[in-house]
Design an enzyme around this catalytic site. Structure first.
Site, PDB file in Angstrom:
ATOM      1  N   GLU A  26       0.667  -1.422  -0.185  1.00 27.40           N
ATOM      2  CA  GLU A  26       0.205   0.370   0.277  1.00 27.40           C
ATOM      3  C   GLU A  26       0.719   1.512   0.355  1.00 27.40           C
ATOM      4  OE1 GLU A  26      -3.148   0.095  -0.333  1.00 27.40           O
ATOM      5  OE2 GLU A  26      -3.781  -1.793  -0.308  1.00 27.40           O
ATOM      6  N   CYS A  37      -9.255  -5.942 -17.659  1.00 25.02           N
ATOM      7  CA  CYS A  37     -10.127  -4.782 -17.458  1.00 25.02           C
ATOM      8  C   CYS A  37     -11.279  -6.005 -16.703  1.00 25.02           C
ATOM      9  CB  CYS A  37     -10.688  -4.045 -18.200  1.00 25.02           C
ATOM     10  SG  CYS A  37     -12.699  -3.601 -18.925  1.00 25.02           S
TER      11      CYS A  37
END
Length: 189
Positions: A86, A143
């Site tokens: 992160e 995607c």
């Protein structure tokens, strides 16, 4: 010679599983690593890195004002590698501390995170990692709608795409999805 690596990808591209794999490979050879994550990410608990496939480990939480360089320098056992999850949530100073870990302590650092937010702006941590990293790699995924390479993150709230709001909102599969440019602007919701 140690280097600062920045490995970025969209949501669900396997960033955390890559951290856990790298840690396992080092530790399997008896080489200790340090795993750290942003203190902002509390989805699976404070100081936990957790992949979507169920693997998880404890990590040292990083606050924006933490002196990462001093923390690493004062460890009793020098790590063979520092792994950051992160990293998009890191502050500018956090990233500069990571560069010092590489340059002054000769410890490789691998930072993993998102590059851009749901509005297609760089996160602070991502921006400074792009500026300072010795090596930059994209971790690819597809995607959700068409299977082209995903390059953007779409925020979904109440079944509708959201293009405005706070940059940081901790969420998972229910809030953010990986999409290509076409489906970022025209999602099939």
């Amino acid at each position: 010679m140690a280097q600062l690596y920045y490995k970025y990808g969209t949501m669900n591209s396997g960033k955390t599983i890559e951290i856990l794999k790298v840690a396992h490979n080092y530790e399997e050879q008896g080489k200790p690593v340090v795993i750290m994550t942003s203190a902002l990410d509390t989805r699976d608990g404070f100081g936990i890195v957790s992949s979507r496939i169920g693997m998880r480990r404890e990590a040292i939480p990083i606050s924006n004002d933490m002196d990462i360089f001093t923390f690493i320098a004062q460890l009793e056992e020098k790590p063979y590698c520092v792994l950051i999850d992160e990293s998009q949530f890191l502050s500018k100073q956090n990233v500069y501390d990571l560069a010092r870990v590489v340059d002054e302590l000769n410890v490789p650092v691998m930072a993993f995170g998102l590059k851009n937010d749901f509005q297609n702006n760089l996160f602070e941590g991502s921006k400074h990692l792009l500026l300072l990293a010795d090596k930059i790699d994209e971790i690819k995924t597809i995607c959700q709608y068409c299977s082209k390479k995903a390059t953007m993150v779409l925020r979904i709230e109440n079944g509708k795409p959201v293009y405005e709001g706070d940059q940081i909102q901790i969420g998972g599969n229910e809030t953010y999805i990986p999409v290509c440019r076409k489906h970022y602007f025209n999602p099939e919701i």
